[in-house]
Design an enzyme around this catalytic site. Structure first.
Site, PDB file in Angstrom:
ATOM      1  N   ASP A  37       0.864  -1.173   0.000  1.00 20.50           N
ATOM      2  CA  ASP A  37       0.000   0.000   0.000  1.00 20.50           C
ATOM      3  C   ASP A  37       0.904   1.227   0.000  1.00 20.50           C
ATOM      4  OD1 ASP A  37      -3.210   0.385   0.782  1.00 20.50           O
ATOM      5  OD2 ASP A  37      -1.974   2.145   1.232  1.00 20.50           O
ATOM      6  N   ASN A  90      -5.395  -4.202  -6.584  1.00 23.71           N
ATOM      7  CA  ASN A  90      -6.595  -3.648  -5.976  1.00 23.71           C
ATOM      8  C   ASN A  90      -6.508  -2.143  -5.717  1.00 23.71           C
ATOM      9  OD1 ASN A  90      -9.074  -3.785  -4.076  1.00 23.71           O
ATOM     10  ND2 ASN A  90      -7.441  -3.066  -2.719  1.00 23.71           N
ATOM     11  N   TYR A 156     -12.795   7.994 -13.249  1.00 24.00           N
ATOM     12  CA  TYR A 156     -12.902   6.692 -12.603  1.00 24.00           C
ATOM     13  C   TYR A 156     -13.538   5.676 -13.547  1.00 24.00           C
ATOM     14  CZ  TYR A 156     -13.915   3.200  -9.003  1.00 24.00           C
ATOM     15  OH  TYR A 156     -13.970   2.051  -8.273  1.00 24.00           O
ATOM     16  N   LYS A 160     -11.721   2.294 -15.143  1.00 19.59           N
ATOM     17  CA  LYS A 160     -12.205   0.945 -14.862  1.00 19.59           C
ATOM     18  C   LYS A 160     -12.616   0.209 -16.137  1.00 19.59           C
ATOM     19  CE  LYS A 160     -11.522   1.106 -10.437  1.00 19.59           C
ATOM     20  NZ  LYS A 160     -10.484   0.264  -9.808  1.00 19.59           N
ATOM     21  N   THR A 191     -16.652   0.009   2.768  1.00 14.99           N
ATOM     22  CA  THR A 191     -15.245   0.157   3.118  1.00 14.99           C
ATOM     23  C   THR A 191     -15.054   1.509   3.804  1.00 14.99           C
ATOM     24  OG1 THR A 191     -14.656   1.251   1.032  1.00 14.99           O
ATOM     25  CG2 THR A 191     -14.573  -1.167   1.075  1.00 14.99           C
TER      26      THR A 191
END
Length: 250
Positions: A37, A90, A156, A160, A191
Site C-alpha cells: 500500500d 486492488n 474513474y 475501470k 469500506t
C-alpha cells in the site's frame, strides 16, 4: 476452502478495505502475502493482524503509479519468498466529482496514473515473475463502473473500463503460458473509503441502486477474488466477473 500453501501473493491497496480482507483470506488459506500500500503504517497493521492469526505476511510500501516501485515490489516478493504466484491489483482512487466539460485536468491524470497505469505497471513485472515460477493467476480490481457509466465520475469510469480491456488482452497473450488473468467488478462496498465520506442518507441512496437493497461487504468481493486465484478456476481467464447485488442487471 482453498489451499494456497507454498504460494506467494502480492495484494496492492491492502492497508484497509477490500485489499486487507483479501490479504487475510489468502493468508488463512496458506499463502505468504506481500501486503502493499502507499501507506507504510497501514501495511504494517495488516501484516500484524495476519500474523496474530497465524498467517504469513510481509509489508512493502509502494506507489502503484511509479513503475520502479512496482518493479521493486515484485523483486522483493521473489527475493524474500523465492517466487511470485498470485497477485491482486486492488489499489485505486475515486477522483474528483465533476462533469466531463469541467473535469480538472490534474485530477484526471492522477486517476489514470493510479487506477489504470498502476495496474499496467504491476502486471508488467508480475507476469514475467509468474512465468519464472511456472505459472500464476492475477485478479485486477475493476468495478461495476467498468461496464456502465456514472455521472460526474468520468475519470474513474474510464479507468475501470480500460482495466477490463487490459485484463482481456493480457489474458489472451498469456493463456498458453500458465498465467490466468481476470477482473472483478464490485458494486458499492462497505469500506472505510466509502463510509467515512458519505452520510447515512447517501449510503441508503446507494444501497437503493442495488436490487438486493444493500451495499456489498468486502468479504463478498474477497470470496470471488480468491476463487479466481485458485485452481478451482483453472479454466477461467480473460473474464470480468461482477459482485454487485444486481446493480448492472436492470
Amino acid at each position: 476452502m482453498y489451499d494456497f500453501t507454498g504460494k506467494t501473493a502480492v495484494v496492492t491497496g491492502a492497508a484497509s478495505g477490500i485489499g486487507a480482507v483479501i490479504a487475510h483470506e489468502l493468508a488463512a488459506s496458506g499463502a505468504t502475502v506481500i501486503v502493499s500500500d502507499l501507506q507504510a503504517e497501514g501495511c504494517d497493521q495488516t501484516v500484524t493482524a495476519i500474523m496474530d492469526k497465524g498467517g504469513k505476511a510481509l509489508a512493502f510500501a509502494a506507489d502503484v503509479s511509479d513503475p520502479s516501485s512496482m518493479e521493486a515490489l515484485v523483486a522483493f516478493a521473489e527475493a524474500e519468498t523465492g517466487a511470485l504466484h498470485l497477485a491482486v491489483n486492488n489499489a485505486g482512487i475515486g477522483g474528483a466529482q465533476a462533469p466531463v466539460g469541467e473535469y480538472p485536468l490534474e485530477a484526471w491524470q492522477q486517476v489514470m496514473d493510479v487506477n489504470l497505469n498502476g495496474v499496467f505497471y504491476a502486471m508488467r513485472y508480475q507476469i514475467p515473475a509468474m512465468e519464472r515460477a511456472g505459472g500464476g493467476a492475477i485478479v485486477n480490481m475493476a468495478s461495476i463502473l467498468g461496464s456502465v457509466g456514472f455521472a460526474n465520475s468520468s475519470a474513474y469510469v474510464a479507468s475501470k473500463h480500460a482495466i477490463v480491456g487490459l485484463t482481456k488482452t493480457a489474458a489472451i497473450e498469456y493463456a498458453q503460458k500458465s498465467v490466468r488473468i481476470n477482473a472483478v467488478g464490485p458494486g458499492f462496498v462497505e469500506t472505510p473509503l466509502l463510509t467515512k465520506n458519505l452520510s447515512q442518507d447517501m449510503l441508503d441512496g446507494l444501497a437503493g441502486l442495488h436490487p438486493m437493497g444493500r451495499i456489498g461487504k468486502p468479504e463478498e468481493v474477497s470470496a470471488l477474488t480468491c476463487f479466481l486465484l485458485s485452481d478451482r478456476a483453472s479454466f477461467i481467464t480473460g473474464s470480468y466477473h461482477l459482485v454487485d447485488g444486481g446493480y448492472t442487471s436492470p
